[in-house]
Design an enzyme around this catalytic site. Structure first.
Site, PDB file in Angstrom:
ATOM      1  N   ARG A  82     111.041 -80.048  72.706  1.00 52.85           N
ATOM      2  CA  ARG A  82     110.417 -79.480  73.909  1.00 52.85           C
ATOM      3  C   ARG A  82     109.008 -79.006  73.607  1.00 52.85           C
ATOM      4  NH1 ARG A  82     109.385 -75.021  77.230  1.00 52.85           N
ATOM      5  NH2 ARG A  82     109.874 -75.420  79.440  1.00 52.85           N
ATOM      6  N   CYS A  83     108.838 -78.327  72.478  1.00 58.04           N
ATOM      7  CA  CYS A  83     107.503 -77.839  72.113  1.00 58.04           C
ATOM      8  C   CYS A  83     106.499 -78.980  72.004  1.00 58.04           C
ATOM      9  CB  CYS A  83     107.559 -77.106  70.774  1.00 58.04           C
ATOM     10  SG  CYS A  83     108.438 -75.535  70.804  1.00 58.04           S
TER      11      CYS A  83
END
Length: 402
Positions: free
Chosen positions: A390-391
């Site tokens: 996600r990052c």
């Protein structure tokens, strides 16, 4: 093109995403500067690139259009205004002094877009200054070691989630909290302002004072946004974002979620991410302690409710009976290790389909036992900056949820 972009959830089918393939900026990391540049180790760069290529190819194999930040930046820098903006953000006259700043700015403005894009991301050492920029009147040049940075690199560009956020059909250019990352937002600003792919897209919010970072912002459901408040995003930043979203009719409820101010939990998405329309994966150690202040839009302003358990407040705001928590309720030591290795930091490609690091085997097994399809990638080197799938991704377009 404009109508294709935007997102109103964490789990709508992913269509377009911005990634940044790691490059020279990671090779600038040394034992002397890893703390300053927010890395926990020295990544093996070629292996990190292989892992990132695997990630990008997995997304493409699932029908996702992958846009690379460095390519977007290079294309945007064909604009003269973009070049001026990029140079102005990179050259700090307070640190370099006026003589060197002027010489360096003139040199950078003369670079072609490919070379300028490289310098803006990878930085520049004093040893790399051109001969005609080494002015005899610059005390700064004379007193710096050749390996010191005249322009600092941006190794955290890898984590494209933080420097821009798409909410509905608009984007947010946030203010990043840590000095090592502040300039990242200027590059995403250049891309959205000057790249033809984003012509006509409107901003939702911009702050140059109160920090907000994309890793703290979860789109729980259409109109419902959770904002972590901790090491990076401040209460003032969360409140300003909420009021801006209300003014633009992009949300009706914002949950401000206090999180511990520690490295392992720097963003909300390090402890909790959406994996389906009514399911989250959450670090076991915070399940019972995570709370939320509910900020709701009203005809005459806003109301802010007292803190309540996050899971209950989220379900109420989302209009569902229960938000199912898939906890990493395994051995406490294993749970802590896998949270540190971004086991809770998943990227949803569609409802019930996520990408995760393969190393977090027990967390992944619990997700699969709950009916979630888990697609795994390597992350032994990518994870040295403390970020997961996600990052490393900025969703630009998802299929909207009703």
């Amino acid at each position: 093109m404009v109508d294709e972009l935007g997102s109103n959830s964490e789990v709508g089918t992913l269509k377009v995403v911005i990634l940044h393939r790691p490059g020279t900026e990671l090779r600038r990391l040394t034992p002397r500067n890893t703390d300053q540049l927010l890395f926990d180790g020295l990544p093996w760069v070629s292996r990190a690139q292989e892992e990132h290529d695997q990630f990008a190819e997995l997304l493409r194999s699932r029908g996702v259009e992958v846009l690379l930040l460095s390519e977007l930046l290079t294309e945007a820098l064909h604009s003269g205004a973009a070049r001026m903006q990029g140079v102005a953000a990179a050259v700090d006259s307070r640190r370099l002094g006026i003589p060197l700043a002027q010489e360096l700015s003139a040199y950078l403005r003369g670079l072609d877009p490919v070379r300028l894009s490289h310098v803006l991301t990878a930085g520049m050492t004093f040893n790399e200054l051109p001969a005609d920029a080494r002015t005899d009147v610059s005390l700064v040049v004379r007193m710096h070691h050749d390996a010191d940075f005249v322009i600092e690199p941006l190794p955290n560009l890898l984590f494209t989630r933080d420097s821009s956020i798409w909410i509905g059909p608009r984007f947010v250019i946030p203010s990043l909290a840590m000095r090592a990352r502040v300039r990242e937002a200027s590059l995403t600003d250049i891309i959205y302002a000057h790249h033809p792919r984003f012509t006509g897209i409107r901003r939702a919010y911009e702050s140059r004072t109160a920090p907000v970072e994309g890793g703290d912002v979860l789109l729980l459901a259409p109109g419902v946004v959770a904002v972590g408040v901790g090491e990076r995003t401040t209460p003032a930043g969360a409140e300003a974002l909420a009021r801006s979203l209300f003014d633009d009719d992009l949300a009706h409820t914002v949950l401000a979620v206090p999180i511990a101010q520690r490295r392992a939990q720097m963003h909300l998405d390090t402890v909790c991410t959406m994996v389906d329309v009514d399911k989250v994966v959450m670090y076991a150690n915070v399940v019972d302690e995570l709370t939320a202040f509910t900020i709701e839009r009203q005809p005459d302003g806003v109301t802010i409710s007292d803190a309540a358990p996050f899971v209950e407040a989220a379900a109420r705001a989302m209009g569902i009976e229960k938000l199912q928590v898939i906890g990493t309720g395994i051995d406490p030591v294993v749970a802590e290790r896998e949270q540190w290795d971004d086991g809770n930091n998943t990227l949803a490609l569609a409802p019930g389909v996520v990408v995760a690091y393969e190393r977090n085997a027990q967390t992944n097994a619990r997700l699969e036992a709950a009916g979630i399809e888990v697609l795994t990638i390597g992350g032994s080197e990518l994870g040295t900056g403390r970020g997961g799938p996600r990052c490393m991704s900025c969703p630009v377009a998802r299929d909207p949820l009703p």
